[in-house]
Design a protein around this motif. Sequence first.
Motif, PDB file in Angstrom:
ATOM      1  N   HIS A   1      84.972 -53.395  -1.909  1.00 52.11           N
ATOM      2  CA  HIS A   1      83.936 -54.092  -1.149  1.00 52.11           C
ATOM      3  C   HIS A   1      82.634 -53.293  -1.093  1.00 52.11           C
ATOM      4  O   HIS A   1      81.547 -53.862  -1.243  1.00 52.11           O
ATOM      5  N   LEU A   2      82.732 -51.985  -0.893  1.00 48.69           N
ATOM      6  CA  LEU A   2      81.526 -51.162  -0.814  1.00 48.69           C
ATOM      7  C   LEU A   2      80.828 -51.045  -2.165  1.00 48.69           C
ATOM      8  O   LEU A   2      79.599 -50.918  -2.223  1.00 48.69           O
ATOM      9  N   CYS A   3      81.614 -51.084  -3.233  1.00 48.07           N
ATOM     10  CA  CYS A   3      81.016 -51.011  -4.573  1.00 48.07           C
ATOM     11  C   CYS A   3      80.441 -52.354  -5.011  1.00 48.07           C
ATOM     12  O   CYS A   3      79.649 -52.420  -5.954  1.00 48.07           O
ATOM     13  N   SER A   4      80.848 -53.427  -4.347  1.00 47.65           N
ATOM     14  CA  SER A   4      80.359 -54.761  -4.681  1.00 47.65           C
ATOM     15  C   SER A   4      79.208 -55.167  -3.779  1.00 47.65           C
ATOM     16  O   SER A   4      78.584 -56.203  -4.002  1.00 47.65           O
ATOM     17  N   GLU A   5      78.945 -54.375  -2.756  1.00 46.04           N
ATOM     18  CA  GLU A   5      77.919 -54.702  -1.777  1.00 46.04           C
ATOM     19  C   GLU A   5      76.543 -54.400  -2.348  1.00 46.04           C
ATOM     20  O   GLU A   5      76.263 -53.275  -2.774  1.00 46.04           O
TER      21      GLU A   5
ATOM     22  N   ASN B   1      85.549 -39.955  -7.716  1.00 50.93           N
ATOM     23  CA  ASN B   1      85.700 -38.995  -8.807  1.00 50.93           C
ATOM     24  C   ASN B   1      86.177 -39.686 -10.077  1.00 50.93           C
ATOM     25  O   ASN B   1      85.700 -39.398 -11.178  1.00 50.93           O
ATOM     26  N   THR B   2      87.139 -40.596  -9.924  1.00 53.49           N
ATOM     27  CA  THR B   2      87.659 -41.315 -11.079  1.00 53.49           C
ATOM     28  C   THR B   2      86.569 -42.161 -11.725  1.00 53.49           C
ATOM     29  O   THR B   2      86.439 -42.206 -12.950  1.00 53.49           O
ATOM     30  N   ALA B   3      85.775 -42.842 -10.891  1.00 48.61           N
ATOM     31  CA  ALA B   3      84.704 -43.690 -11.426  1.00 48.61           C
ATOM     32  C   ALA B   3      83.623 -42.856 -12.110  1.00 48.61           C
ATOM     33  O   ALA B   3      83.096 -43.254 -13.159  1.00 48.61           O
ATOM     34  N   LEU B   4      83.302 -41.705 -11.557  1.00 44.90           N
ATOM     35  CA  LEU B   4      82.245 -40.874 -12.121  1.00 44.90           C
ATOM     36  C   LEU B   4      82.682 -40.158 -13.393  1.00 44.90           C
ATOM     37  O   LEU B   4      81.941 -40.108 -14.378  1.00 44.90           O
ATOM     38  N   ASP B   5      83.888 -39.596 -13.390  1.00 48.09           N
ATOM     39  CA  ASP B   5      84.354 -38.827 -14.541  1.00 48.09           C
ATOM     40  C   ASP B   5      84.970 -39.707 -15.632  1.00 48.09           C
ATOM     41  O   ASP B   5      84.919 -39.359 -16.804  1.00 48.09           O
ATOM     42  N   ASN B   6      85.575 -40.833 -15.217  1.00 40.49           N
ATOM     43  CA  ASN B   6      86.254 -41.724 -16.172  1.00 40.49           C
ATOM     44  C   ASN B   6      87.053 -40.902 -17.177  1.00 40.49           C
ATOM     45  O   ASN B   6      86.792 -40.941 -18.387  1.00 40.49           O
ATOM     46  N   PRO B   7      88.038 -40.125 -16.714  1.00 38.91           N
ATOM     47  CA  PRO B   7      88.722 -39.150 -17.571  1.00 38.91           C
ATOM     48  C   PRO B   7      89.427 -39.755 -18.773  1.00 38.91           C
ATOM     49  O   PRO B   7      89.607 -39.089 -19.788  1.00 38.91           O
ATOM     50  N   MET B   8      89.815 -41.037 -18.687  1.00 40.40           N
ATOM     51  CA  MET B   8      90.472 -41.671 -19.822  1.00 40.40           C
ATOM     52  C   MET B   8      89.475 -42.420 -20.712  1.00 40.40           C
ATOM     53  O   MET B   8      89.859 -43.056 -21.688  1.00 40.40           O
ATOM     54  N   GLN B   9      88.194 -42.318 -20.335  1.00 40.26           N
ATOM     55  CA  GLN B   9      87.116 -42.906 -21.140  1.00 40.26           C
ATOM     56  C   GLN B   9      87.351 -44.386 -21.436  1.00 40.26           C
ATOM     57  O   GLN B   9      87.185 -44.852 -22.571  1.00 40.26           O
ATOM     58  N   ARG B  10      87.729 -45.134 -20.417  1.00 39.78           N
ATOM     59  CA  ARG B  10      87.957 -46.566 -20.596  1.00 39.78           C
ATOM     60  C   ARG B  10      86.689 -47.353 -20.323  1.00 39.78           C
ATOM     61  O   ARG B  10      85.906 -46.999 -19.446  1.00 39.78           O
TER      62      ARG B  10
ATOM     63  N   TRP C   1      82.725 -49.752 -11.154  1.00 37.85           N
ATOM     64  CA  TRP C   1      83.242 -49.047  -9.982  1.00 37.85           C
ATOM     65  C   TRP C   1      84.251 -49.912  -9.242  1.00 37.85           C
ATOM     66  O   TRP C   1      85.344 -49.460  -8.890  1.00 37.85           O
ATOM     67  N   ALA C   2      83.891 -51.167  -9.002  1.00 36.30           N
ATOM     68  CA  ALA C   2      84.797 -52.064  -8.288  1.00 36.30           C
ATOM     69  C   ALA C   2      86.092 -52.269  -9.062  1.00 36.30           C
ATOM     70  O   ALA C   2      87.174 -52.351  -8.467  1.00 36.30           O
ATOM     71  N   LEU C   3      86.008 -52.334 -10.383  1.00 37.50           N
ATOM     72  CA  LEU C   3      87.210 -52.517 -11.199  1.00 37.50           C
ATOM     73  C   LEU C   3      88.162 -51.327 -11.073  1.00 37.50           C
ATOM     74  O   LEU C   3      89.384 -51.502 -11.094  1.00 37.50           O
TER      75      LEU C   3
END
Length: 281
Positions: A266-270, A105-114, A194-196
């Motif tokens: 790991h799953l996001c880097s695969e 959810n955090t990766a998809l929404d990026n609520p802080m727009q970073r 995503w990995a970050l």
Amino acid sequence: LWWAHSPPARLPRPPPADAGSGPVGPCGRRAYAPPAERKRFYQNVSISQGEGGFEINLDHRKLKTPQAKLFTVPSEALAIAVATEWDSQKDTIKFYTMHLTTLCNTALDNPMQRNKTQLIRAAVKFLETDTVCYRVEEPPALAELQKNEWDPVVAWAEKRYNVTIGSSTSILGPNIPASTKETFVSHLASYNMWALQGIEFVITQLKSLILSMSLIDRHITVEKAVLLSRLEEEYQIQRWGNVEWAHDYDLCELRARTAAGTLFVHLCSESSTVKHKLLQD
């Protein structure tokens, strides 16, 4: 079908029942959050591949993010892991246990727009207050324990990244060279967005960039990383005893969050996908 990421270093706390997608709080964290628990409202969990990636289906409804975006993840392996979180819920959905889902959810929404640069700089900034770089002089037993347990990890990181880190007993902490920070900036730039997000999450759990990278690079285990991040607390427990249930709960919660964050990275880097399979009861 949504909720926000809970503060990383605190125990789960139920928010108001009418919490919705409200403004960002004073500390930069999202103000909206779900109920701590909810009665399970679905029977079956499955994944499907759409145009944007892999989606999660709860019966015939598609999972959405807190900002009402379609919940879509980049890899089949990550989709299966998230679906397993939902499928493993019993009569009650315990939202605060579903760390992979909230990281997505955090990766998809990026609520802080970073952007990527901001994520990297935030991660590297932890070097200035890294847990394993701050040492005590008293009591001697704890100082010796820190030296024996933390020095090997620092030495590994210095050799692995060809940098100088060091340690300090000063309240100001060690003087980390600018070249060391730039080396970590360059290394983290090799990860995707995503990995970050996952790396930063692990760092906030362990309060250490060095331990986090040692863990993500598979130099140490989750159990070892958590133990090293809690070294002073574990020393005090050995000396004064354990507070009934509280310390054990803290330890298990920290391990769960750290493990989930590491798996997420790991799953996001695969790059490869796993063989498609149906979830079974």
